[in-house]
Structures are given as C-alpha cells and as structure tokens.
Design an enzyme around this catalytic site. Structure first.
Site, PDB file in Angstrom:
ATOM      1  N   ASP A  62       0.837  -1.193   0.000  1.00  0.00           N
ATOM      2  CA  ASP A  62       0.000   0.000   0.000  1.00  0.00           C
ATOM      3  C   ASP A  62       0.872   1.245   0.000  1.00  0.00           C
ATOM      4  O   ASP A  62       2.056   1.182  -0.356  1.00  0.00           O
ATOM      5  CB  ASP A  62      -0.932  -0.030   1.220  1.00  0.00           C
ATOM      6  CG  ASP A  62      -2.301   0.575   0.923  1.00  0.00           C
ATOM      7  OD1 ASP A  62      -2.363   1.806   0.712  1.00  0.00           O
ATOM      8  OD2 ASP A  62      -3.297  -0.170   0.900  1.00  0.00           O
ATOM      9  N   HIS A 120      -4.206   5.717   3.660  1.00  0.00           N
ATOM     10  CA  HIS A 120      -4.875   4.601   2.998  1.00  0.00           C
ATOM     11  C   HIS A 120      -4.445   3.256   3.582  1.00  0.00           C
ATOM     12  O   HIS A 120      -5.275   2.410   3.940  1.00  0.00           O
ATOM     13  CB  HIS A 120      -4.569   4.670   1.501  1.00  0.00           C
ATOM     14  CG  HIS A 120      -5.372   3.747   0.652  1.00  0.00           C
ATOM     15  ND1 HIS A 120      -4.992   2.446   0.384  1.00  0.00           N
ATOM     16  CD2 HIS A 120      -6.541   3.924  -0.009  1.00  0.00           C
ATOM     17  CE1 HIS A 120      -5.885   1.874  -0.407  1.00  0.00           C
ATOM     18  NE2 HIS A 120      -6.837   2.748  -0.674  1.00  0.00           N
ATOM     19  N   SER A 123     -11.010  -0.696  -2.100  1.00  0.00           N
ATOM     20  CA  SER A 123      -9.815  -0.758  -1.247  1.00  0.00           C
ATOM     21  C   SER A 123     -10.146  -1.201   0.164  1.00  0.00           C
ATOM     22  O   SER A 123      -9.295  -1.747   0.869  1.00  0.00           O
ATOM     23  CB  SER A 123      -9.143   0.620  -1.179  1.00  0.00           C
ATOM     24  OG  SER A 123      -8.426   0.901  -2.345  1.00  0.00           O
TER      25      SER A 123
END
Length: 552
Positions: A83, A305, A474
C-alpha cells in the site's frame, strides 16, 4: 493507485449535495478523524455484524467468534499490506505489526543478508537511500504517453512498418485515455471549485445569522432560532449530514478543500508529461529484474490509505480500545509500493516477492490501474508467491466498470488467459440489502470479479491514533483478507487454494435487484461476480471445520 480518484470525486460531490445548491446526492468517503470508545466503534463497524441477526449486510465476524471460535487455539499469521504506507505508531496497530526478528533496528546493516538494510517492519520501494520518499507520481497513461508520443505524434498507421503498428495502436489508446482524464479533472476543478466557494460562503452567513461558531450536527438538529425558513434549512442540512459520518459542515468543507487540492495535484503531477519523481529512488525503473532499492520507511509521507486497510484486517482485539480488526492473531507486514498516482509494475512485483520471502501467508493489494507495461514481471511474482503458498487479495477498482469488458491490473487472469489460482478479486457492497447493495462506485464482472465484501462507509484506523470512514473496493479487499487470515490462524493446515475455495464457496448468491454500479439499471446482484455473493466469516468457518474435522 489506491483508488484516490473515487475519494476525490465523492468528497467533491458533497459540495453539490446540500440544498443550498442542488439536491444531488453523493457518498461521503472520509469522516473526520477522531478518538473513539469501544461502544461507538461497535455501532460504526457494521461490516462485522450478521445479516440475519443484525439486519445489515455484514460478514458475521462477531457471530463467528462468539459461536464457533470461542476458546479455540490460534497460530499467528503474517499478512502483507502492499500500500501507500502504515502508521506504525497507531495504538490499535503497533502490537500487531510484523517484526523481522533477524534484523537489528537502526544499525545500518543487512543483518539477515536479504538485500535490505534495516527492514524491521517491512520495506519501502518508493524511497531513496538518502531517506527521501516519493509521494506524488504520474499515472501509467502519462508515463506511456511521454514514452510513445515522441515516436508517433503526427504519424499515420498506414505509413508505419507492420512491426510498429501494435505500439502505435497502444499510443492512440493511451492518448485517448489521457486526454479524457485531463478534461475530466479540468472540468471537475472548475465545477466543484465554484460549488465549494458557494457552500463556504453560505456556511459563513448561516453561522453569523445563528451566532454560532460551528455548524455541527447538534446545532443543525436544534438551531438557536425560531425562524421557520432557517429551521427548515438547518433541518435539511442535518438530514444530509447525519448519514455521512461527518460531525459538522466545517468538516465537510475541509474535505472538499482537500479534494480540490488532490484534483489540482492530478493535473500538476499525475497528468504532467514532464514530471518524473523516480530519481528520488535512484533505481532504473525500466529494469524489472532489479531488486535491492528503496529504504525502510514503511510509513512514508501519507499513510492514511494503508493505515485504514491495516485496521480492517487486524486492529488490536485485545486492548479494549478503538476498533476490532477481523483477524485476531495477525502480524501486519508493511510493504510500501503505492504512491499518490499509479504504482509501477516493478515495485508491485518486488513487493509481492518481498512478502513471500519474509513469511507472509496472505497479501492485501488495494490498488490497481488499466495499463501494465511490465505485466510479465508482476505475473512472475504472482507465480512465485503461489509456489510459496501465498494467497493474494485484490480490490476490483472504483470506476463502476465491467471488468469482463475492460481488464484492470493486476488482472485475475494471466496474459495467456489462464485463471490465476492464488488471487481473489473483490467488489464492494453496502450496508443494506436493497437496490444500493452493490456500491455505486464498484467495478464488477460475472467472470473477472470473484466476490463482493463490505466497502461502503467502512470505519477503521487513521494516522495519528485516529479513526474514520473510507469507502472503496480498497476497503472491501481487506475485509476478505481479514477473513482469510482468521481461517489460516484457526486452521493453519489450510493452503492458499483451500482458503480461496472456502471463502468463495461460503459466499452464498444473493438475488436482490440492485442498481448496476454507475447507473440506474436494475440487475440481479448475483450477476455482478462469479460467486454472486458477499463473503461471510461464519459460513467460512463452518466449511473450514468440515474440511479439517480434527480441529472442530
């Protein structure tokens, strides 16, 4: 990329969702970061709940632990998160982070002789030896166009040798996609920039009129005025604000401003043919066989994220604080390879190999793109992971595309058309079993998407010890990753093939008539993926018990 275009579109869409301007509605992807009590988290983590008992389309995590797994022994499972980075200091994550025990912290040596110096928590393929890191990157279309345009601009296909025509066709395809994205971002910046300015102005006027400093939900629900028009307006604002997870109109305006900045960054960097941050890394980006580059900074400049993804998978279930991760005995390995822009195939391939070589049983890959110039390198890495018994979980993407018609990479099939045996591709579902069950942004595909999982308004960890909602495939992928890690932890003899089979077999088809993502056409939810269903930990554990009777 980690699908930030969806986040950008949705946040900016809020600028048009309030009655001050129009009645248009949009999903809010990111609630403001905040501290949270366990009771609050239990209410917000709807994806852990059971469809029958709780009447929301969760994956029955709580029920599985209470009825099937209580008191059972577990073994630790290493899960790699490829990521943008992970906040390693978060209170809900720091206990469950993977630790390379063969490496001595900060001594500047490659103690385990794996080619990486001080890879204690994982590795960062977006960093340089001097400690600098890439954050903003170009899109793959931009990189390809910058490479191909000097060769083919102004030329016709007929005038080219036959050997060059396939590359020329790629150039035309890439240029069309690139031009469309430039126009889309330019138009969005103009449209939503004005909407933001109008909303900010109206918010200021409303605060002055009501004589309040902040338009939070409490003020909007019970405004200090008897004016019926003002009360009607604040009531409408409250009704639209409450479901988003934001605490105030100011929080939404701040997110809109961030979205505008991201759109400007897309134009200035992602779509800039002259921008190239790769010298920061100091590698040869065209050499896909190059392995040993990067640095040990697994957080990077913006770990939002990856931190959110990691929390969904395995946030600490023992600390009586914050949220509950899905997997109870997990070690999260951070592998940074995804910038704000498109990830490079070389980095993805190396990240998969790093994870496989350092003991990961499962890899979460919440990123994707539509061009893959070094696809063979990624496919070789996937085959290598398969030889090591590693299961890969990949998000389907957020452009409401039919992947049976348009492949997104890493694709669920090899370039020879063979199905990848150790990969699960995941679409995103929503909370309620109604026409909106398939998240409006989610990609889908009867053959190319395996299964759906909760991905809309998912509450998890954020950098700085905070928490908030994000939406996207995601978020759906780590739900499946958490289920896979739970199965592997309680039933360690299960192979990657077993895990995939059980997860897909336990997703029972749903025949709810839903809006096909991106439109209004009603379709059978079961036609949006190969299984036609949503993952479910309770049923997966039942199947695992049948497959491993000695562990019942």
């Amino acid at each position: 990329m980690p699908f930030s275009p969806f986040l950008r579109r949705s946040v900016l869409g809020l600028a048009l969702s309030f009655p001050l301007l129009t009645a248009a509605q949009s999903v809010a992807p990111a609630a403001p970061a905040e501290t949270v009590t366990p009771a609050d988290a239990a209410l917000r983590q709807w994806y852990l709940l059971d469809p029958t008992a709780d009447r929301v389309m969760g994956v029955s995590v709580n029920r599985a632990y209470q009825e099937l797994l209580a008191g059972k022994p577990t073994t630790p499972v290493v899960v790699a998160v490829i990521d943008a980075g992970i906040d390693t200091t978060h209170a809900d994550l720091k206990r469950i982070l993977w630790r390379n025990t063969r490496e001595i912290v900060g001594n500047g040596l490659d103690d385990d002789q794996d080619g990486y110096v001080d890879d204690v928590r994982g590795w960062n393929y977006l960093g340089g030896a001097d400690g600098r890191n890439i954050n903003l990157e170009t899109l793959e279309e931009t990189r390809l166009l910058a490479q191909l345009q000097p060769k083919y601009l102004g030329k016709s296909r007929a005038a080219l040798p036959a050997a060059q025509r396939p590359e020329y066709d790629l150039y035309l395809k890439v240029k069309k996609s690139y031009d469309a994205k430039v126009k889309e971002n330019t138009d969005r910046l103009k449209q939503y920039g004005q909407a933001y300015a109008d909303n900010a102005q109206v918010a200021d006027i409303l605060k002055q009129t009501l004589q309040v400093e902040r338009l939070d939900t409490a003020v909007l629900h019970n405004p200090p005025t008897r004016d019926p028009k003002l009360r009607d307006l604040t009531g409408q604002l409250y009704a639209m604000l409450k479901p988003t997870g934001f605490a105030s109109l100011e929080d939404i305006l701040a997110e809109m401003k961030n979205g505008l900045k991201e759109t400007q960054d897309q134009l200035d960097y992602g779509l800039n043919l002259k921008f190239n941050p790769r010298p920061i890394v100091g590698d040869d980006p065209d050499n896909a066989s190059q392995r040993n580059y990067g640095n040990p900074d697994v957080a990077g400049p913006d770990p939002l994220h990856g931190t959110h993804v990691a929390g969904i998978i395995g946030a600490d279930r023992t600390n009586a604080a914050g949220i509950l991760g899905i997997a109870a005995n997990v070690r999260i390995m951070a592998v940074r390879a995804v910038p704000d822009g498109d990830e490079r195939d070389k980095d993805v391939a190396n990240a998969i190999r790093f994870a496989a070589d350092h003991g990961a049983s499962i890899i979460n890959m919440s990123f994707g793109k539509y061009y893959s110039p070094q696809r063979p390198a990624v496919e070789d890495a996937i085959r290598y992971a398969d030889s090591k018994g590693v299961l890969l979980i990949h998000s389907a993407g957020n452009e409401n595309n039919d992947l049976d018609k348009t492949l997104q990479y890493p694709a669920p099939v090899f370039s020879n058309g063979q199905r990848i045996p150790n990969l699960i591709t995941v679409g995103a579902s929503s909370r309620d079993n109604d026409a909106g069950l398939a998240a409006e942004f989610s990609n889908f595909g009867k053959t190319q998407v395996d299964v759906f999982a909760p991905g809309n308004q998912i509450y998890s960890t954020l950098p700085g010890g905070r928490y908030g909602n994000l939406s996207g495939t995601s978020m759906a992928a780590p739900v499946v990753t958490g289920i896979a890690a739970t199965l592997k932890s309680y039933f360690p003899q299960l192979t990657a093939a077993d895990l995939k089979r059980i997860i897909l077999a336990s997703a029972q088809p749903l025949h709810t008539k839903v809006r096909q993502p991106g439109g209004t056409k009603l379709v059978d939810f079961a036609d949006l993926s190969s299984t036609g269903g949503i993952v479910n930990l309770y049923r997966a554990v039942q199947l695992a018990q049948q497959a491993t009777p000695a562990v019942k």
